[in-house]
Design an enzyme around this catalytic site. Structure first.
Site, PDB file in Angstrom:
ATOM      1  N   SER B 147       0.840  -1.195   0.000  1.00 55.79           N
ATOM      2  CA  SER B 147       0.000   0.000   0.000  1.00 55.79           C
ATOM      3  C   SER B 147       0.886   1.261   0.000  1.00 55.79           C
ATOM      4  CB  SER B 147      -0.957  -0.053   1.196  1.00 55.79           C
ATOM      5  OG  SER B 147      -1.980   0.883   1.048  1.00 55.79           O
ATOM      6  N   ASP B 223     -10.012  -5.629  -3.448  1.00 59.78           N
ATOM      7  CA  ASP B 223      -9.434  -4.607  -2.574  1.00 59.78           C
ATOM      8  C   ASP B 223     -10.350  -3.385  -2.561  1.00 59.78           C
ATOM      9  OD1 ASP B 223      -7.862  -2.439  -1.615  1.00 59.78           O
ATOM     10  OD2 ASP B 223      -6.023  -3.448  -2.262  1.00 59.78           O
ATOM     11  N   HIS B 256      -7.279  -6.098   0.707  1.00 57.49           N
ATOM     12  CA  HIS B 256      -6.115  -5.246   0.996  1.00 57.49           C
ATOM     13  C   HIS B 256      -5.350  -5.714   2.235  1.00 57.49           C
ATOM     14  CE1 HIS B 256      -4.143  -1.437  -0.017  1.00 57.49           C
ATOM     15  NE2 HIS B 256      -4.084  -1.119   1.248  1.00 57.49           N
TER      16      HIS B 256
END
Lengths: 279, 279
Positions: B147, B223, B256
């Site tokens: 991320s 995600d 995620h």
């Protein structure tokens, strides 16, 4: 039964559920990992019992077990470690070794604990009944756990050899009648009669066992709780005297943490898979 | 440099250290996994950069990476995600996407951030200098992250192709100049001149790259941040147009979380190991 979360993991699903549990008289949370094989056929189930202060989540996030469950086609069910909720009585001094997060997998007989702390019945009966009704699983079961949960896994399998194909443990409280954690918990949950404590003591149960369940135990030599709380040497001696089919291994340099579990969980899951049919 | 913890894990050591860091003007914490091979010879190092709200610990406890680091003989270094301490300025509204836990791996140029938020220099220069002086490691480096840390890993390798053998990322913020997280952070750390933001944008850096670093990126299709924040399609298009040696893979059904990382980290570590000598 209510689904809380469902997340893809190693091509299977890691899920968390809540349900109203009769045996422990409160809402309980559990986690289940369903390997990809469960999409097409029922799979056997490994029950994992966690240690003091844990919830259903510690093993799920830290053990790395799911990759091996996916490899062998085994589901993993992780219950919480005690009843929960504002109404559930806790340790009067809010210590972490009794009460919430510390149910010790027994059926309490003493007030005020007995109304909620029936974790033995919950793990042995109610949760498997629910799991086997709701998910694509068989009735082939194995059980494992860590520390307080290692004690839980061994005692539960020893008392129910017909229900479990195999048992294993990491750093179990192997003789709770002889250590401070066990004496406190068994005294409060079961009362002062120490004869009754023996019904939840792995070493005592091995002595009187008739139908054996294959077992595997790992213990780290650098575990801070080894000397005072875990009584591993007593387990080794008891297994040896009873000629019980349980391997107890001392692992040099490992401590009491999930790093120890992560290092050897692959071998434990392979051990359980070996005792299931068709995996 | 002070040792906080050292625990055995997959026959190696998982350690945590603190040290006074010049570049970011505060005490920093980092973790390092030393595989068993480091006992007898220097090993290459994979740097892992975590995402928003994380510390040095998330990857250490949740990724399961160490078993593969032990297999390939690679050390893993995990820095924190921002400077820390009571004196370090935080987001005025204490949002989790800027300030503490959200350094974005840039060198801030704006007050009051610039006195501490020099995470780019810390990760590229100061931390490797310390690690290569204190541990049994070589100067062969790779970098990966998740991320915000995926953004960090890609931009840092793209800007320093001579320092990294390979780069990879999970769910990176691939074009921060075009998403809310990136626009907020780059605006505050670097000021209003958007030309300067391009220096920390993977897609912009790929366009102007001359020396390529082999790259691998995984992105989950389930995600929640995919559409608004991550710009994966823009990365795919940019890589394709530039003919850049980076594989960007969409992984169906993954979200995620660290469950996604755990599922594919084995492949990322094997990818980096392939680009090191003698592993």
């Amino acid at each position: 039964m209510e689904l809380v979360t469902s997340q893809k993991l190693f091509d299977g699903q890691q899920q968390q559920y809540t349900h109203q549990a009769e045996s422990v008289n409160c809402e309980m949370t559990f986690s289940i990992y369903l390997p990809p094989q469960a999409d097409t056929q029922p799979v056997p189930v490994l029950y994992w019992l966690s240690g003091l202060t844990c919830t259903d989540q510690n093993f799920v996030t830290k053990s790395g077990a799911q990759q091996f469950a996916a490899k062998h086609g085994v589901a993993i069910v992780c219950p919480d470690t005690s009843p929960r909720g504002a109404e559930v009585p806790d340790d009067p001094e809010q210590a972490w070794d009794f009460g919430l997060g510390a149910g010790f997998y027994v059926n309490a007989t003493q007030s005020p604990w007995k109304q909620y702390y029936q974790m033995y019945d919950y793990v042995v009966q109610e949760l498997p009944r629910l799991v086997e009704k709701k998910f694509a699983v068989t009735t082939q079961r194995a059980i494992s756990g860590h520390s307080m949960g290692g004690h839980g896994a061994l005692t539960i399998a020893l008392k129910n050899p017909e229900r479990y194909r195999s048992m294993s443990a990491f750093s179990p409280i192997a003789a709770p009648i002889n250590c401070p954690w066990g004496q406190k918990a068994l005294g409060l949950y079961l009362g002062d009669d120490q004869e009754k404590w023996k019904d939840y003591d792995s070493c005592e149960l091995i002595k009187v066992s008739s139908n054996a369940v294959p077992g595997l135990v790992d213990q780290g030599s650098a575990d801070d709780f080894l000397q005072q709380q875990l009584n591993t040497q007593q387990l080794i001696d008891t297994v040896s005297r009873a000629n019980y089919p349980m391997q107890v291994r001392m692992q040099p340099g490992y401590d009491h943490s999930y790093f120890f579990i992560a290092t050897f969980i692959e071998q434990h899951i392979a051990f359980h898979a070996k005792h299931f049919d068709n995996t």
